[in-house]
Design an enzyme around this catalytic site. Sequence first.
Site, PDB file in Angstrom:
ATOM      1  N   GLU A  74      70.711   3.723  42.409  1.00  0.00           N
ATOM      2  CA  GLU A  74      69.638   3.754  42.943  1.00  0.00           C
ATOM      3  C   GLU A  74      68.753   5.053  42.465  1.00  0.00           C
ATOM      4  O   GLU A  74      68.990   5.923  42.732  1.00  0.00           O
ATOM      5  CB  GLU A  74      69.755   3.774  44.390  1.00  0.00           C
ATOM      6  CG  GLU A  74      68.293   3.434  45.266  1.00  0.00           C
ATOM      7  CD  GLU A  74      68.434   4.134  46.443  1.00  0.00           C
ATOM      8  OE1 GLU A  74      69.269   4.732  47.079  1.00  0.00           O
ATOM      9  OE2 GLU A  74      67.359   4.161  47.049  1.00  0.00           O
TER      10      GLU A  74
ATOM     11  N   GLU B 135      57.503  10.328  37.775  1.00  0.00           N
ATOM     12  CA  GLU B 135      57.620  10.637  39.135  1.00  0.00           C
ATOM     13  C   GLU B 135      57.713  11.916  39.601  1.00  0.00           C
ATOM     14  O   GLU B 135      58.282  12.650  39.150  1.00  0.00           O
ATOM     15  CB  GLU B 135      59.309  10.003  39.558  1.00  0.00           C
ATOM     16  CG  GLU B 135      59.629  10.136  41.020  1.00  0.00           C
ATOM     17  CD  GLU B 135      60.878   9.462  41.136  1.00  0.00           C
ATOM     18  OE1 GLU B 135      61.754   9.881  40.585  1.00  0.00           O
ATOM     19  OE2 GLU B 135      61.170   8.722  42.204  1.00  0.00           O
TER      20      GLU B 135
ATOM     21  N   CYS C  95      61.957   7.754  46.757  1.00  0.00           N
ATOM     22  CA  CYS C  95      62.038   6.800  45.445  1.00  0.00           C
ATOM     23  C   CYS C  95      61.259   5.601  45.523  1.00  0.00           C
ATOM     24  O   CYS C  95      60.783   5.324  44.285  1.00  0.00           O
ATOM     25  CB  CYS C  95      63.490   6.366  45.132  1.00  0.00           C
ATOM     26  SG  CYS C  95      64.177   5.571  46.488  1.00  0.00           S
TER      27      CYS C  95
ATOM     28  N   LYS D 279      80.126  13.212  47.444  1.00  0.00           N
ATOM     29  CA  LYS D 279      79.588  14.643  46.827  1.00  0.00           C
ATOM     30  C   LYS D 279      78.178  14.614  47.155  1.00  0.00           C
ATOM     31  O   LYS D 279      77.277  13.873  46.896  1.00  0.00           O
ATOM     32  CB  LYS D 279      79.627  14.594  45.240  1.00  0.00           C
ATOM     33  CG  LYS D 279      79.829  15.893  44.639  1.00  0.00           C
ATOM     34  CD  LYS D 279      78.769  16.842  44.709  1.00  0.00           C
ATOM     35  CE  LYS D 279      77.579  16.547  43.772  1.00  0.00           C
ATOM     36  NZ  LYS D 279      76.363  17.363  44.205  1.00  0.00           N
TER      37      LYS D 279
HETATM   38  P1  NAI Z   1      69.637  14.489  40.405  1.00  0.00           P
HETATM   39  O1  NAI Z   1      69.623  13.125  40.129  1.00  0.00           O
HETATM   40  O2  NAI Z   1      69.926  15.618  39.367  1.00  0.00           O
HETATM   41  O3  NAI Z   1      70.499  14.733  41.772  1.00  0.00           O
HETATM   42  C1  NAI Z   1      71.071  13.767  42.686  1.00  0.00           C
HETATM   43  C2  NAI Z   1      72.522  13.891  42.929  1.00  0.00           C
HETATM   44  O4  NAI Z   1      73.083  14.021  41.491  1.00  0.00           O
HETATM   45  C3  NAI Z   1      72.835  15.475  43.385  1.00  0.00           C
HETATM   46  O5  NAI Z   1      74.139  15.499  44.251  1.00  0.00           O
HETATM   47  C4  NAI Z   1      73.308  16.221  42.159  1.00  0.00           C
HETATM   48  O6  NAI Z   1      74.366  17.144  42.485  1.00  0.00           O
HETATM   49  C5  NAI Z   1      73.960  15.130  41.481  1.00  0.00           C
HETATM   50  N1  NAI Z   1      74.179  15.421  39.890  1.00  0.00           N
HETATM   51  C6  NAI Z   1      73.359  15.940  39.046  1.00  0.00           C
HETATM   52  N2  NAI Z   1      73.925  16.151  37.794  1.00  0.00           N
HETATM   53  C7  NAI Z   1      74.791  15.376  37.973  1.00  0.00           C
HETATM   54  C8  NAI Z   1      75.837  15.204  36.885  1.00  0.00           C
HETATM   55  N3  NAI Z   1      75.829  15.775  35.558  1.00  0.00           N
HETATM   56  N4  NAI Z   1      77.037  14.310  37.165  1.00  0.00           N
HETATM   57  C9  NAI Z   1      77.177  13.935  38.550  1.00  0.00           C
HETATM   58  N5  NAI Z   1      76.059  14.070  39.421  1.00  0.00           N
HETATM   59  C10 NAI Z   1      75.279  14.874  39.161  1.00  0.00           C
HETATM   60  O7  NAI Z   1      68.019  14.791  41.088  1.00  0.00           O
HETATM   61  P2  NAI Z   1      67.482  16.300  41.283  1.00  0.00           P
HETATM   62  O8  NAI Z   1      67.905  17.321  40.235  1.00  0.00           O
HETATM   63  O9  NAI Z   1      67.820  17.008  42.566  1.00  0.00           O
HETATM   64  O10 NAI Z   1      66.082  16.085  41.338  1.00  0.00           O
HETATM   65  C11 NAI Z   1      65.291  15.581  40.076  1.00  0.00           C
HETATM   66  C12 NAI Z   1      64.413  14.353  40.476  1.00  0.00           C
HETATM   67  O11 NAI Z   1      65.102  13.398  40.480  1.00  0.00           O
HETATM   68  C13 NAI Z   1      63.292  14.593  41.440  1.00  0.00           C
HETATM   69  O12 NAI Z   1      62.263  15.368  41.006  1.00  0.00           O
HETATM   70  C14 NAI Z   1      63.088  12.968  41.752  1.00  0.00           C
HETATM   71  O13 NAI Z   1      62.290  12.771  40.765  1.00  0.00           O
HETATM   72  C15 NAI Z   1      64.490  12.506  41.267  1.00  0.00           C
HETATM   73  N6  NAI Z   1      65.231  12.202  42.378  1.00  0.00           N
HETATM   74  C16 NAI Z   1      65.093  10.946  43.088  1.00  0.00           C
HETATM   75  C17 NAI Z   1      65.887  10.670  44.245  1.00  0.00           C
HETATM   76  C18 NAI Z   1      65.875   9.169  44.940  1.00  0.00           C
HETATM   77  O14 NAI Z   1      66.015   9.159  45.966  1.00  0.00           O
HETATM   78  N7  NAI Z   1      65.677   8.203  43.939  1.00  0.00           N
HETATM   79  C19 NAI Z   1      66.583  11.615  44.880  1.00  0.00           C
HETATM   80  C20 NAI Z   1      66.468  12.940  44.445  1.00  0.00           C
HETATM   81  C21 NAI Z   1      65.770  13.365  43.161  1.00  0.00           C
END
Ligand code: NAI
Length: 468
Positions: free
Chosen positions: A317, A448, A351, A241
Amino acid sequence: MAATVRRAASSVLSRFLLTKPSPSPASAAGNKSALLGAGAAALHRFSTAPASAAAAAEEPIQPAVEVKHTQLLINGNFVDAASGKTFPTLDPRTGEVIARVAEGDSEDIDRAVAAARRAFDEGPWPRMTAYERCRVLLRFADLIERHAEEVAALETWDNGKTLAQAAGAEVPMVARCVRYYAGWADKIHGLVAPADGAHHVQVLHEPVGVAGQIIPWNFPLLMFAWKVGPALACGNTVVLKTAEQTPLSALYVANLLHEAGLPEGVLNVVSGFGPTAGAALCSHMGVDKLAFTGSTGTGQIVLELAARSNLKPVTLELGGKSPFIVMDDADVDQAVELAHQAVFFNQGQCCCAGSRTFVHERVYDEFVEKSKARALKRVVGDPFRDGVEQGPQIDGEQFNKILRYVQSGVDSGATLVAGGDRVGDRGFYIQPTVFADAKDEMKIAREEIFGPVQTILKFRYTRRMIFF
Ligand code: NAI
Ligand code: MG
Protein backbone atom coordinates in the site's frame (compact mmCIF):
# COMPACT_ATOMS: atom_id res chain seq x y z
CA MET A 1 -26.79 18.06 -10.96
CA ALA A 2 -25.84 19.13 -7.45
CA ALA A 3 -22.30 19.90 -6.34
CA THR A 4 -19.78 17.72 -8.11
CA VAL A 5 -17.06 17.27 -5.60
CA ARG A 6 -14.82 14.27 -5.52
CA ARG A 7 -12.62 13.64 -2.59
CA ALA A 8 -10.05 11.15 -1.58
CA ALA A 9 -10.65 10.12 2.00
CA SER A 10 -12.44 7.18 3.50
CA SER A 11 -16.10 7.66 4.28
CA VAL A 12 -15.59 6.77 7.92
CA LEU A 13 -12.92 9.40 8.31
CA SER A 14 -14.96 11.93 6.40
CA ARG A 15 -17.67 12.03 9.05
CA PHE A 16 -15.04 13.01 11.54
CA LEU A 17 -13.48 15.54 9.20
CA LEU A 18 -16.66 17.51 8.90
CA THR A 19 -16.93 18.14 12.62
CA LYS A 20 -16.16 21.81 13.06
CA PRO A 21 -13.41 22.63 15.55
CA SER A 22 -14.06 25.13 18.31
CA PRO A 23 -12.23 28.43 17.88
CA SER A 24 -8.98 28.98 19.72
CA PRO A 25 -7.26 32.22 20.71
CA ALA A 26 -5.05 33.92 18.19
CA SER A 27 -1.57 35.03 19.13
CA ALA A 28 1.53 36.40 17.54
CA ALA A 29 3.83 34.36 15.28
CA GLY A 30 7.13 33.09 16.66
CA ASN A 31 10.60 33.82 15.32
CA LYS A 32 10.73 32.03 12.00
CA SER A 33 13.54 33.51 10.02
CA ALA A 34 16.42 32.05 11.98
CA LEU A 35 15.10 28.54 11.51
CA LEU A 36 14.54 28.25 7.82
CA GLY A 37 17.33 26.94 5.67
CA ALA A 38 18.12 27.97 2.12
CA GLY A 39 15.42 29.90 0.38
CA ALA A 40 14.03 31.49 3.53
CA ALA A 41 14.20 34.95 2.05
CA ALA A 42 12.19 33.96 -0.97
CA LEU A 43 9.59 32.31 1.19
CA HIS A 44 9.18 35.25 3.54
CA ARG A 45 8.14 37.53 0.71
CA PHE A 46 5.08 35.38 0.18
CA SER A 47 4.45 34.14 3.67
CA THR A 48 1.17 35.02 5.38
CA ALA A 49 1.03 34.03 9.03
CA PRO A 50 -2.11 32.18 10.13
CA ALA A 51 -4.03 33.77 13.00
CA SER A 52 -3.38 30.78 15.20
CA ALA A 53 0.30 30.46 14.41
CA ALA A 54 1.86 30.69 17.81
CA ALA A 55 -0.39 28.20 19.56
CA ALA A 56 2.56 25.90 18.90
CA ALA A 57 4.90 28.12 20.87
CA GLU A 58 3.03 27.50 24.12
CA GLU A 59 4.36 25.11 26.77
CA PRO A 60 3.57 21.53 25.72
CA ILE A 61 0.76 19.87 27.64
CA GLN A 62 1.91 16.87 29.67
CA PRO A 63 0.26 13.73 28.22
CA ALA A 64 -1.89 11.71 30.63
CA VAL A 65 -0.08 8.44 30.01
CA GLU A 66 3.03 6.68 31.17
CA VAL A 67 5.32 4.92 28.69
CA LYS A 68 5.32 1.34 29.97
CA HIS A 69 6.67 -0.71 27.09
CA THR A 70 9.85 0.08 25.21
CA GLN A 71 11.38 -3.37 24.66
CA LEU A 72 10.83 -5.76 21.78
CA LEU A 73 7.93 -8.18 22.13
CA ILE A 74 9.18 -11.65 21.21
CA ASN A 75 7.48 -14.93 22.07
CA GLY A 76 5.14 -13.25 24.51
CA ASN A 77 7.90 -11.50 26.48
CA PHE A 78 9.28 -7.98 26.45
CA VAL A 79 13.02 -8.30 25.83
CA ASP A 80 16.01 -6.12 24.98
CA ALA A 81 17.49 -6.13 21.51
CA ALA A 82 20.20 -8.75 21.03
CA SER A 83 22.69 -5.93 20.48
CA GLY A 84 21.48 -4.09 23.59
CA LYS A 85 21.01 -1.01 21.40
CA THR A 86 18.22 1.52 21.85
CA PHE A 87 17.04 4.53 19.85
CA PRO A 88 15.07 7.60 20.87
CA THR A 89 11.48 8.19 19.90
CA LEU A 90 10.77 11.92 19.76
CA ASP A 91 7.93 14.22 20.72
CA PRO A 92 7.22 16.06 17.45
CA ARG A 93 5.97 19.07 19.41
CA THR A 94 9.47 19.76 20.72
CA GLY A 95 11.91 17.30 19.17
CA GLU A 96 12.66 16.07 22.68
CA VAL A 97 13.05 12.40 23.59
CA ILE A 98 9.90 10.68 24.92
CA ALA A 99 11.66 7.39 25.61
CA ARG A 100 14.45 5.18 24.35
CA VAL A 101 13.21 2.06 22.63
CA ALA A 102 14.97 -1.26 21.99
CA GLU A 103 16.43 -1.21 18.49
CA GLY A 104 15.76 -4.48 16.71
CA ASP A 105 18.07 -5.75 13.97
CA SER A 106 18.43 -8.94 11.95
CA GLU A 107 19.22 -11.12 14.98
CA ASP A 108 16.01 -9.95 16.65
CA ILE A 109 14.06 -10.57 13.45
CA ASP A 110 15.51 -14.11 13.46
CA ARG A 111 14.32 -14.60 17.04
CA ALA A 112 10.89 -13.17 16.27
CA VAL A 113 10.44 -15.25 13.12
CA ALA A 114 11.53 -18.40 15.00
CA ALA A 115 8.94 -17.67 17.70
CA ALA A 116 6.23 -17.03 15.10
CA ARG A 117 7.18 -20.21 13.24
CA ARG A 118 6.99 -22.30 16.41
CA ALA A 119 3.66 -20.72 17.32
CA PHE A 120 2.36 -21.54 13.85
CA ASP A 121 3.76 -25.07 13.53
CA GLU A 122 3.23 -26.26 17.09
CA GLY A 123 1.18 -23.70 19.02
CA PRO A 124 -2.56 -23.57 19.63
CA TRP A 125 -3.42 -20.51 17.50
CA PRO A 126 -3.95 -22.09 14.07
CA ARG A 127 -5.44 -25.17 15.72
CA MET A 128 -8.02 -23.65 18.02
CA THR A 129 -11.53 -23.22 16.71
CA ALA A 130 -12.15 -20.11 14.70
CA TYR A 131 -14.71 -19.13 17.32
CA GLU A 132 -12.02 -19.16 20.02
CA ARG A 133 -9.79 -16.93 17.89
CA CYS A 134 -12.75 -14.65 17.41
CA ARG A 135 -13.24 -14.45 21.20
CA VAL A 136 -9.61 -13.43 21.79
CA LEU A 137 -9.92 -10.62 19.25
CA LEU A 138 -13.23 -9.47 20.72
CA ARG A 139 -11.69 -9.34 24.20
CA PHE A 140 -8.81 -7.34 22.69
CA ALA A 141 -11.27 -4.80 21.26
CA ASP A 142 -12.90 -4.49 24.70
CA LEU A 143 -9.51 -3.88 26.30
CA ILE A 144 -8.68 -1.18 23.74
CA GLU A 145 -11.89 0.57 24.70
CA ARG A 146 -11.15 0.20 28.40
CA HIS A 147 -7.71 1.78 27.90
CA ALA A 148 -8.81 4.16 25.15
CA GLU A 149 -7.63 7.33 26.88
CA GLU A 150 -4.11 6.06 27.45
CA VAL A 151 -3.86 4.55 23.99
CA ALA A 152 -4.99 7.79 22.34
CA ALA A 153 -2.64 9.90 24.46
CA LEU A 154 0.29 7.69 23.52
CA GLU A 155 -0.58 7.96 19.83
CA THR A 156 -0.82 11.75 19.98
CA TRP A 157 2.41 12.05 21.93
CA ASP A 158 4.46 9.87 19.60
CA ASN A 159 2.86 11.01 16.34
CA GLY A 160 1.66 14.61 16.84
CA LYS A 161 -1.87 14.02 15.55
CA THR A 162 -4.59 15.79 17.49
CA LEU A 163 -5.97 14.06 20.54
CA ALA A 164 -9.45 14.85 19.26
CA GLN A 165 -8.68 12.75 16.18
CA ALA A 166 -6.85 9.95 18.01
CA ALA A 167 -9.43 9.64 20.80
CA GLY A 168 -12.52 10.64 18.86
CA ALA A 169 -11.97 8.67 15.68
CA GLU A 170 -8.92 6.45 15.47
CA VAL A 171 -8.97 4.46 18.69
CA PRO A 172 -12.70 3.71 18.28
CA MET A 173 -11.99 2.70 14.68
CA VAL A 174 -9.23 0.36 15.86
CA ALA A 175 -11.66 -1.41 18.21
CA ARG A 176 -14.26 -1.56 15.47
CA CYS A 177 -11.79 -2.89 12.92
CA VAL A 178 -10.60 -5.62 15.31
CA ARG A 179 -14.22 -6.64 15.92
CA TYR A 180 -14.87 -6.67 12.19
CA TYR A 181 -12.02 -9.14 11.60
CA ALA A 182 -12.96 -11.13 14.70
CA GLY A 183 -16.32 -11.67 13.03
CA TRP A 184 -14.64 -13.02 9.93
CA ALA A 185 -12.69 -15.69 11.83
CA ASP A 186 -15.49 -18.28 11.70
CA LYS A 187 -16.98 -17.21 8.38
CA ILE A 188 -14.14 -18.04 6.03
CA HIS A 189 -15.49 -20.98 4.07
CA GLY A 190 -14.03 -23.15 1.41
CA LEU A 191 -15.91 -24.16 -1.68
CA VAL A 192 -17.01 -27.38 -3.33
CA ALA A 193 -16.83 -26.87 -7.08
CA PRO A 194 -18.93 -28.93 -9.49
CA ALA A 195 -16.61 -31.35 -11.29
CA ASP A 196 -16.86 -33.44 -14.45
CA GLY A 197 -17.32 -37.10 -13.62
CA ALA A 198 -16.64 -38.86 -10.34
CA HIS A 199 -14.31 -36.26 -8.87
CA HIS A 200 -14.52 -34.18 -5.80
CA VAL A 201 -13.16 -30.63 -6.15
CA GLN A 202 -12.76 -28.70 -2.97
CA VAL A 203 -11.23 -25.31 -2.23
CA LEU A 204 -9.91 -25.09 1.31
CA HIS A 205 -8.72 -21.77 2.79
CA GLU A 206 -5.79 -22.16 5.16
CA PRO A 207 -3.61 -19.68 7.00
CA VAL A 208 -0.46 -18.75 5.07
CA GLY A 209 1.92 -19.13 8.02
CA VAL A 210 4.27 -16.46 9.33
CA ALA A 211 3.21 -13.00 8.14
CA GLY A 212 5.86 -10.24 8.09
CA GLN A 213 4.29 -6.80 8.37
CA ILE A 214 5.91 -3.37 8.07
CA ILE A 215 3.91 -0.29 8.95
CA PRO A 216 4.46 3.48 8.68
CA TRP A 217 4.04 6.29 11.19
CA ASN A 218 1.08 8.30 9.90
CA PHE A 219 -1.63 6.05 11.43
CA PRO A 220 0.36 3.72 13.68
CA LEU A 221 -2.60 2.14 15.49
CA LEU A 222 -4.92 1.89 12.52
CA MET A 223 -2.13 0.30 10.50
CA PHE A 224 -1.64 -2.16 13.34
CA ALA A 225 -5.34 -3.07 13.25
CA TRP A 226 -5.55 -3.26 9.45
CA LYS A 227 -2.55 -5.58 9.25
CA VAL A 228 -2.62 -7.63 12.45
CA GLY A 229 -6.43 -7.99 12.60
CA PRO A 230 -6.98 -9.99 9.40
CA ALA A 231 -3.74 -11.98 9.73
CA LEU A 232 -4.66 -13.20 13.20
CA ALA A 233 -8.32 -13.80 12.41
CA CYS A 234 -7.23 -16.25 9.70
CA GLY A 235 -4.92 -18.12 12.07
CA ASN A 236 -1.55 -16.78 10.92
CA THR A 237 1.25 -15.72 13.21
CA VAL A 238 2.91 -12.32 12.81
CA VAL A 239 6.17 -10.43 13.05
CA LEU A 240 5.38 -6.72 12.96
CA LYS A 241 8.05 -4.07 12.31
CA THR A 242 6.72 -0.68 13.42
CA ALA A 243 7.94 2.65 12.07
CA GLU A 244 10.97 4.04 13.88
CA GLN A 245 9.14 7.34 14.44
CA THR A 246 6.17 5.77 16.26
CA PRO A 247 7.00 2.54 18.11
CA LEU A 248 5.02 3.14 21.31
CA SER A 249 1.32 2.50 20.68
CA ALA A 250 1.82 -0.88 18.99
CA LEU A 251 3.80 -2.17 21.97
CA TYR A 252 1.07 -0.96 24.29
CA VAL A 253 -1.80 -2.62 22.43
CA ALA A 254 0.21 -5.78 21.69
CA ASN A 255 0.45 -6.18 25.44
CA LEU A 256 -3.35 -5.84 25.69
CA LEU A 257 -3.72 -8.50 23.03
CA HIS A 258 -1.77 -10.92 25.23
CA GLU A 259 -3.93 -9.92 28.18
CA ALA A 260 -6.90 -10.90 25.98
CA GLY A 261 -5.52 -14.43 25.71
CA LEU A 262 -3.26 -14.41 22.65
CA PRO A 263 -0.83 -17.36 22.93
CA GLU A 264 2.90 -16.59 23.05
CA GLY A 265 4.73 -16.15 19.77
CA VAL A 266 1.60 -15.42 17.74
CA LEU A 267 2.32 -11.69 17.55
CA ASN A 268 5.89 -10.43 17.80
CA VAL A 269 6.64 -6.70 17.61
CA VAL A 270 10.11 -5.52 16.62
CA SER A 271 10.86 -1.78 16.79
CA GLY A 272 13.72 -0.59 14.64
CA PHE A 273 14.82 0.95 11.36
CA GLY A 274 13.95 0.07 7.79
CA PRO A 275 17.28 -0.84 6.20
CA THR A 276 18.18 -3.07 9.20
CA ALA A 277 15.18 -4.70 10.91
CA GLY A 278 12.78 -4.00 8.02
CA ALA A 279 15.07 -5.36 5.33
CA ALA A 280 15.89 -8.44 7.43
CA LEU A 281 12.18 -9.21 7.69
CA CYS A 282 11.68 -8.81 3.92
CA SER A 283 14.60 -11.11 3.13
CA HIS A 284 13.83 -13.73 5.73
CA MET A 285 13.46 -17.26 4.39
CA GLY A 286 11.12 -18.14 7.25
CA VAL A 287 8.53 -15.49 6.41
CA ASP A 288 5.68 -16.74 4.21
CA LYS A 289 3.96 -13.47 3.32
CA LEU A 290 4.78 -9.76 3.55
CA ALA A 291 2.50 -6.78 3.93
CA PHE A 292 3.94 -3.27 3.65
CA THR A 293 2.54 0.24 3.83
CA GLY A 294 4.80 3.23 3.17
CA SER A 295 6.59 5.07 0.42
CA THR A 296 6.70 3.88 -3.17
CA GLY A 297 10.51 3.74 -3.18
CA THR A 298 10.63 1.54 -0.11
CA GLY A 299 7.84 -0.61 -1.58
CA GLN A 300 10.11 -1.33 -4.54
CA ILE A 301 12.88 -2.42 -2.18
CA VAL A 302 10.48 -4.63 -0.21
CA LEU A 303 9.29 -6.34 -3.38
CA GLU A 304 12.85 -6.91 -4.56
CA LEU A 305 14.01 -8.34 -1.22
CA ALA A 306 11.02 -10.69 -1.20
CA ALA A 307 11.77 -11.79 -4.74
CA ARG A 308 15.47 -12.35 -4.12
CA SER A 309 14.87 -14.48 -1.02
CA ASN A 310 12.02 -16.99 -1.04
CA LEU A 311 9.62 -15.30 -3.50
CA LYS A 312 7.15 -14.70 -0.71
CA PRO A 313 3.98 -12.96 -1.86
CA VAL A 314 3.83 -9.24 -1.02
CA THR A 315 0.96 -6.84 -0.44
CA LEU A 316 1.88 -3.17 -0.94
CA GLU A 317 0.00 0.00 0.00
CA LEU A 318 2.06 2.93 -1.30
CA GLY A 319 1.87 6.64 -1.99
CA GLY A 320 -0.49 8.80 -3.98
CA LYS A 321 -1.27 12.19 -5.47
CA SER A 322 -5.04 12.09 -5.52
CA PRO A 323 -7.10 14.60 -7.47
CA PHE A 324 -9.94 16.56 -5.91
CA ILE A 325 -12.11 18.03 -8.64
CA VAL A 326 -14.39 21.03 -8.19
CA MET A 327 -16.78 21.63 -11.08
CA ASP A 328 -18.41 24.96 -11.91
CA ASP A 329 -21.76 23.94 -10.45
CA ALA A 330 -20.30 23.04 -7.06
CA ASP A 331 -21.42 24.69 -3.83
CA VAL A 332 -18.16 26.59 -3.46
CA ASP A 333 -18.24 26.96 0.32
CA GLN A 334 -18.79 23.25 0.77
CA ALA A 335 -16.16 22.39 -1.83
CA VAL A 336 -13.63 24.66 -0.10
CA GLU A 337 -14.20 22.95 3.23
CA LEU A 338 -14.05 19.44 1.77
CA ALA A 339 -10.96 20.19 -0.30
CA HIS A 340 -9.32 21.73 2.75
CA GLN A 341 -10.01 18.69 4.92
CA ALA A 342 -9.05 16.30 2.13
CA VAL A 343 -5.50 17.62 2.07
CA PHE A 344 -4.88 19.06 5.55
CA PHE A 345 -6.29 16.14 7.56
CA ASN A 346 -3.67 14.41 9.73
CA GLN A 347 -1.16 17.21 8.99
CA GLY A 348 -1.39 16.24 5.32
CA GLN A 349 0.22 12.89 6.08
CA CYS A 350 -2.22 10.62 4.21
CA CYS A 351 -1.59 8.33 1.26
CA CYS A 352 -5.07 9.22 0.00
CA ALA A 353 -4.80 12.97 0.64
CA GLY A 354 -6.63 15.08 -1.94
CA SER A 355 -3.37 16.76 -2.83
CA ARG A 356 -4.16 18.08 -6.31
CA THR A 357 -7.12 20.43 -6.12
CA PHE A 358 -8.48 20.98 -9.65
CA VAL A 359 -10.92 23.88 -9.85
CA HIS A 360 -13.06 24.94 -12.79
CA GLU A 361 -12.06 28.35 -14.14
CA ARG A 362 -15.52 29.82 -13.53
CA VAL A 363 -15.32 29.31 -9.76
CA TYR A 364 -11.53 29.41 -9.49
CA ASP A 365 -10.97 32.93 -8.12
CA GLU A 366 -13.66 32.59 -5.48
CA PHE A 367 -12.38 29.12 -4.55
CA VAL A 368 -8.77 30.32 -4.15
CA GLU A 369 -9.79 33.31 -2.04
CA LYS A 370 -11.94 31.17 0.25
CA SER A 371 -9.35 28.39 0.48
CA LYS A 372 -6.77 30.94 1.52
CA ALA A 373 -9.11 32.30 4.20
CA ARG A 374 -9.83 28.76 5.43
CA ALA A 375 -6.14 27.86 5.63
CA LEU A 376 -5.35 31.06 7.53
CA LYS A 377 -8.07 30.13 10.03
CA ARG A 378 -6.77 26.60 10.56
CA VAL A 379 -5.76 26.23 14.19
CA VAL A 380 -2.21 24.93 14.52
CA GLY A 381 -0.89 24.06 17.94
CA ASP A 382 -0.32 21.52 20.67
CA PRO A 383 -2.30 18.49 19.52
CA PHE A 384 -3.38 17.82 23.11
CA ARG A 385 -5.18 21.19 23.25
CA ASP A 386 -8.93 21.40 22.60
CA GLY A 387 -9.83 23.10 19.36
CA VAL A 388 -6.47 22.51 17.66
CA GLU A 389 -6.90 21.19 14.12
CA GLN A 390 -3.28 20.64 13.18
CA GLY A 391 -0.33 19.40 15.19
CA PRO A 392 3.32 19.08 14.20
CA GLN A 393 4.68 16.99 11.32
CA ILE A 394 6.14 13.66 12.32
CA ASP A 395 9.85 14.52 12.36
CA GLY A 396 12.61 16.82 11.18
CA GLU A 397 13.14 14.87 7.98
CA GLN A 398 9.52 15.26 6.85
CA PHE A 399 9.47 18.86 8.09
CA ASN A 400 12.49 19.77 5.95
CA LYS A 401 11.18 17.82 2.98
CA ILE A 402 7.88 19.73 3.08
CA LEU A 403 9.65 23.10 3.30
CA ARG A 404 11.78 22.08 0.30
CA TYR A 405 8.60 21.35 -1.65
CA VAL A 406 7.23 24.77 -0.65
CA GLN A 407 10.41 26.38 -1.93
CA SER A 408 10.15 24.40 -5.14
CA GLY A 409 6.56 25.62 -5.58
CA VAL A 410 7.74 29.22 -5.27
CA ASP A 411 10.71 28.63 -7.58
CA SER A 412 8.57 27.01 -10.24
CA GLY A 413 6.22 30.00 -10.37
CA ALA A 414 3.16 28.88 -8.41
CA THR A 415 1.53 31.62 -6.33
CA LEU A 416 1.93 31.14 -2.59
CA VAL A 417 -1.29 32.56 -1.19
CA ALA A 418 -1.06 31.31 2.42
CA GLY A 419 1.52 29.89 4.80
CA GLY A 420 4.83 28.60 3.48
CA ASP A 421 6.80 28.76 6.69
CA ARG A 422 7.27 26.98 9.97
CA VAL A 423 5.21 27.82 13.05
CA GLY A 424 7.03 28.79 16.22
CA ASP A 425 10.66 28.04 16.87
CA ARG A 426 10.67 24.45 18.05
CA GLY A 427 9.11 21.16 17.05
CA PHE A 428 7.94 20.38 13.56
CA TYR A 429 4.95 22.67 13.05
CA ILE A 430 4.25 24.00 9.55
CA GLN A 431 1.78 26.67 8.51
CA PRO A 432 -1.20 25.51 6.47
CA THR A 433 0.04 26.40 3.01
CA VAL A 434 -1.89 27.09 -0.17
CA PHE A 435 -0.49 27.41 -3.68
CA ALA A 436 -2.61 28.75 -6.52
CA ASP A 437 -1.81 28.84 -10.26
CA ALA A 438 -0.06 25.49 -10.08
CA LYS A 439 0.64 23.70 -13.36
CA ASP A 440 0.67 19.99 -14.09
CA GLU A 441 4.39 19.85 -14.71
CA MET A 442 5.38 21.41 -11.37
CA LYS A 443 6.88 19.17 -8.70
CA ILE A 444 4.27 20.27 -6.18
CA ALA A 445 1.58 18.98 -8.58
CA ARG A 446 3.32 15.68 -9.30
CA GLU A 447 5.05 14.44 -6.14
CA GLU A 448 3.66 13.37 -2.79
CA ILE A 449 4.41 16.22 -0.38
CA PHE A 450 2.86 14.46 2.63
CA GLY A 451 2.34 17.73 4.44
CA PRO A 452 -0.11 20.62 4.94
CA VAL A 453 0.26 22.01 1.44
CA GLN A 454 -2.68 22.54 -0.90
CA THR A 455 -1.91 22.78 -4.60
CA ILE A 456 -4.70 24.39 -6.64
CA LEU A 457 -4.82 23.98 -10.43
CA LYS A 458 -7.25 25.69 -12.79
CA PHE A 459 -9.04 23.75 -15.50
CA ARG A 460 -11.66 24.39 -18.14
CA TYR A 461 -13.87 21.94 -19.98
CA THR A 462 -16.67 22.11 -22.44
CA ARG A 463 -19.87 20.28 -21.60
CA ARG A 464 -19.74 18.58 -25.00
CA MET A 465 -16.68 16.66 -23.85
CA ILE A 466 -18.58 15.24 -20.89
CA PHE A 467 -21.96 14.46 -22.47
CA PHE A 468 -21.25 13.41 -26.05
P1 NAI B 1 9.20 4.59 4.36
O1 NAI B 1 8.41 3.94 3.30
O2 NAI B 1 10.69 4.61 4.20
O3 NAI B 1 8.87 3.90 5.77
C1 NAI B 1 7.73 3.09 6.01
C2 NAI B 1 8.15 1.84 6.76
O4 NAI B 1 9.07 1.11 5.96
C3 NAI B 1 8.84 2.10 8.09
O5 NAI B 1 8.49 1.11 9.02
C4 NAI B 1 10.31 1.95 7.72
O6 NAI B 1 11.14 1.63 8.81
C5 NAI B 1 10.25 0.83 6.70
N1 NAI B 1 11.40 0.76 5.79
C6 NAI B 1 12.16 1.79 5.35
N2 NAI B 1 13.16 1.32 4.56
C7 NAI B 1 13.02 -0.02 4.49
C8 NAI B 1 13.74 -1.07 3.86
N3 NAI B 1 14.84 -0.81 3.13
N4 NAI B 1 13.32 -2.33 4.01
C9 NAI B 1 12.22 -2.59 4.75
N5 NAI B 1 11.51 -1.66 5.41
C10 NAI B 1 11.89 -0.39 5.28
O7 NAI B 1 8.64 6.05 4.55
P2 NAI B 1 9.34 7.31 5.26
O8 NAI B 1 10.80 7.36 4.91
O9 NAI B 1 9.00 7.28 6.69
O10 NAI B 1 8.56 8.51 4.55
C11 NAI B 1 8.94 8.93 3.24
C12 NAI B 1 7.75 9.24 2.41
O11 NAI B 1 6.96 8.09 2.22
C13 NAI B 1 6.77 10.25 2.98
O12 NAI B 1 7.18 11.56 2.75
C14 NAI B 1 5.51 9.90 2.25
O13 NAI B 1 5.52 10.52 0.99
C15 NAI B 1 5.60 8.41 2.07
N6 NAI B 1 4.83 7.66 3.09
C16 NAI B 1 3.65 7.09 2.71
C17 NAI B 1 2.88 6.44 3.64
C18 NAI B 1 1.58 5.83 3.27
O14 NAI B 1 0.72 5.67 4.13
N7 NAI B 1 1.38 5.42 2.04
C19 NAI B 1 3.28 6.36 5.05
C20 NAI B 1 4.56 6.93 5.33
C21 NAI B 1 5.28 7.57 4.36
MG1 MG C 1 12.39 6.06 4.61
